[in-house]
Write an enzyme that holds these catalytic residues in place. Structure first.
Site, PDB file in Angstrom:
ATOM      1  N   ASP A   1       9.398   2.665  -0.260  1.00 49.46           N
ATOM      2  CA  ASP A   1       8.385   3.319   0.544  1.00 49.46           C
ATOM      3  C   ASP A   1       8.681   2.970   1.999  1.00 49.46           C
ATOM      4  OD1 ASP A   1       6.181   4.144   1.964  1.00 49.46           O
ATOM      5  OD2 ASP A   1       4.700   3.329   0.570  1.00 49.46           O
TER       6      ASP A   1
ATOM      7  N   LYS B   1       5.144   9.270   9.184  1.00 53.55           N
ATOM      8  CA  LYS B   1       4.949   8.740  10.530  1.00 53.55           C
ATOM      9  C   LYS B   1       5.988   9.248  11.534  1.00 53.55           C
ATOM     10  CE  LYS B   1       2.534   4.648   8.778  1.00 53.55           C
ATOM     11  NZ  LYS B   1       1.161   5.073   9.066  1.00 53.55           N
TER      12      LYS B   1
ATOM     13  N   TYR C   1       0.851  -1.191   0.000  1.00 50.32           N
ATOM     14  CA  TYR C   1       0.000   0.000   0.000  1.00 50.32           C
ATOM     15  C   TYR C   1       0.880   1.232   0.000  1.00 50.32           C
ATOM     16  CZ  TYR C   1      -3.546   3.354   1.640  1.00 50.32           C
ATOM     17  OH  TYR C   1      -4.384   4.423   1.775  1.00 50.32           O
TER      18      TYR C   1
END
Length: 478
Positions: free
Chosen positions: A290, A318, A195
Site C-alpha cells: 500500500d 495522493k 490503515y
C-alpha cells in the site's frame, strides 16, 4: 544505519537485500527554490503577533457541527486527540496555509501527502485551467489516462498495468478483491496499526483516524466481513510465519504499508520486507504494498524502488493526483488482466481517470523527475527531524523519531518504535500540548500523534529553522 535518537532514519535511493543503509545529504538544487509566486503569503510566521485568535474558525466549526457529523468530513480533522479549536483553512500556497482568521502556518501535512511539490503550484494550476476549458469529466476514455498510466508504469517496478480509481480506500478495496480472485483464496494478512482505507475488511486493528480517536473495531462491520482478515504486529516475522502455518493454503495476500504512516512514522526493520517477500513466494500468496503514502515520496519509484523489494501488486493515491481525488492499483500483467473488462473481476467508477486528476498527476510527476528532487527532500526533512529531536533532548523530553526523504515522524517516548504497540506508549497528552503550542507559533503538524508528517519541495531552509526554533520554545513551555 544512520540513526536519530536510537531510531534508523534514512536509506539510500535504492538498496539490495541485505545492504545496509546510509544517510546522504546533497545540496539544495536551484529548481527547489520557491518562485516569487510561491511565497505570495508574506506574513512571517515568527513575527510576534498581537493576538492569536481562532474566533472565526470557532464560529464556523460550531455551525459545521450542526451540518456534518463532528463538524468534519474526515475524523482526524476535528482535533479530538489534541484538543483545542480546529482551524478552518481559507487558502494554501507553497509551504504555507492561511486560516479564515488570517493566521498563517508552515504546513507539514500537505493535504495528507499529495502536496509534494507545494500547495497550489503555478504550473499545475495553469495546466488544470487549460484542461477545464475542455470539460471537467467525460465518463469516457481520454488521452490523459494513457499519459499518466505510462508514467506510473515506467516509474513503479511492480506495475505492468494500472487501473485508476478515485481514492486510496477504493484502490485497496479493488486490490483486495483482485488478490482473492487471482489466488482463489479468502484470507488476507494485515498489520496492526496499518490503515488501508475504511472498507469493512480493513477495519481490524487499523491505524489513522481509528487509532487517533482510540476507537475499537468499527460498529457496523459484521463479523463475516472481517473473519478472513488476519493480523500481526508490524516488523514481526515470526507472527507472520505462524499465521501461514495455521492457515495453510488459505492466505491470498499480505497487504502492508512498507513504511507505516498511519500509526505515526514507523520504519521496517532491515530484513523485514525481504522476509515478507520470501514468505509470500514460498506460500504462493501475493504481496501487496500500500503505497498511497509512500508512492513517489520515498523515491520516484516509491518504497519498492527505495528498498529494492518488488511486490506483486501496489496501491497508489495522493501524489499521483497532484491534490485532486485519485487512487490506483496495479501490478503484474497476468494478475491485472483479471480486472473487468479484460477479465471477470468487476470494479468500476464514474469519475475514474477524470481529466482534471490526470492532468494534476501528470504535471506533478513531471516536476518530481527533476534533478536533485529526493536529495533535497532528504536534506530538509533530516534537518527538521533532527532539529526537533535535539530540541526535545535539550528541554528534557523523552522523544524518538525518524524520517525517509519527504516523510517523517516523532513520538514522545524513549523508543525505539517498531510497531503499533510501541507507538501507543507515546505520551499523547503531551503531544496535544505540543501541538497546540506549535499552532500558536504558526506551525501546522498533523493533529494526531499517530500520523506521519510530510515535507515538500516548497519548504525552505528558513521554514525548517523557524519550525525548529518554535519547537524548542514550545517544548520549554510544556
Amino acid at each position: 544505519m544512520a540513526a536519530v535518537n536510537g531510531v534508523g532514519i534514512s536509506w539510500p535511493s535504492k538498496l539490495t537485500q541485505g545492504q545496509r543503509p546510509k544517510l546522504v545529504f546533497s545540496p539544495s538544487p536551484r529548481r527547489c527554490t520557491p518562485s516569487s509566486s510561491t511565497i505570495k503569503m508574506t506574513a512571517s510566521v515568527d513575527e510576534k503577533k498581537k493576538t492569536f485568535t481562532l474566533q472565526k474558525s470557532e464560529e464556523a466549526f460550531s455551525k459545521a457541527k450542526e451540518l456534518m457529523p463532528g463538524g468534519v468530513n474526515s475524523p482526524v480533522r476535528a482535533f479530538k486527540s489534541v484538543g483545542g479549536q480546529p482551524i478552518i483553512i481559507d487558502s494554501v500556497k507553497g509551504s504555507r496555509m492561511r486560516d479564515i482568521d488570517g493566521n498563517e502556518y508552515i504546513d507539514y501535512v500537505g493535504s495528507w501527502g499529495p502536496a509534494i511539490i507545494g500547495h497550489a503550484d503555478d504550473e499545475v494550476l495553469a495546466a488544470l485551467a487549460e484542461t477545464m476549458k475542455k470539460g471537467t469529466s467525460f465518463g469516457a476514455p481520454c488521452l490523459l489516462e494513457n499519459t499518466l498510466a505510462e508514467m506510473v508504469i515506467s516509474a513503479v517496478p511492480s506495475i505492468e498495468m494500472v487501473r485508476f480509481v478515485n481514492s486510496g480506500t477504493e484502490a485497496c478495496m479493488g486490490v483486495l478483491r483482485l488478490a482473492r480472485a487471482f489466488t482463489g483464496r479468502p484470507k488476507i494478512i494485515k498489520f496492526e496499526g496499518c490503515y488501508h482505507g475504511h472498507a469493512d475488511p480493513f477495519l481490524v486493528k487499523a491505524g489513522s483516524g481509528v487509532a487517533t480517536l482510540g476507537l475499537p473495531d468499527s460498529p457496523g462491520v459484521p463479523k463475516a466481513a472481517t473473519s478472513d482478515t488476519l493480523t500481526a504486529p508490524y516488523n514481526d516475522i515470526s507472527a507472520v510465519e505462524s499465521l501461514f502455518e495455521e492457515h495453510k493454503g488459505e492466505v491470498a495476500a499480505i497487504i502492508l504499508e512498507p513504511v507505516v504512516g498511519n500509526a505515526g512514522f514507523i520504519q521496517p526493520n532491515l530484513d523485514f520486507l525481504a522476509a515478507i517477500r520470501k514468505i509470500t513466494k514460498e506460500n504462493d500468496a501475493l504481496l501487496i504494498f500500500d503505497e498511497v503514502m509512500t508512492g513517489f515520496r520515498l523515491a520516484y519509484g516509491g518504497a519498492q524502488e527505495y528498498f529494492g523489494i518488488t511486490p506483486d501488486l501496489t496501491t497508489l493515491g495522493k501524489i499521483i493526483g497532484g491534490g485532486l481525488p485519485v487512487g490506483a492499483y496495479g501490478g503484474r500483467r497476468d494478475i491485472m488482466e483479471m480486472v473487468a473488462p479484460a477479465g471477470p473481476m468487476y470494479q468500476a467508477g464514474t469519475l475514474s481517470g477524470n481529466p482534471l486528476a490526470m492532468t494534476a498527476g501528470i504535471h506533478t510527476l513531471k516536476r518530481l523527475q527533476g534533478p536533485g528532487t529526493y536529495e533535497y527532500l532528504d536534506k530538509i526533512t533530516g534537518e527538521l527531524t533532527q532539529g526537533i529531536l535535539d530540541a526535545g533532548k535539550k528541554t528534557g523530553h523523552a522523544m524518538c523519531g525518524g524520517y525517509i526523504r519527504g516523510m517523517f515522524g516523532f513520538f514522545f517516548a524513549e523508543g525505539p518504535v517498531n510497531n503499533f504497540s510501541d507507538a501507543k506508549k507515546s505520551d499523547t497528552e503531551k503531544f496535544g500540548r505540543f501541538y497546540r503550542g506549535m499552532l500558536e507559533e504558526g506551525v501546522y503538524f498533523a493533529p494526531s500523534q499517530f500520523e506521519a508528517g510530510f515535507t515538500s519541495l516548497a519548504h525552505t531552509s528558513e521554514d525548517i529553522q523557524k519550525t525548529v526554533a518554535a519547537a524548542e520554545k514550545v517544548l520549554k513551555q510544556i
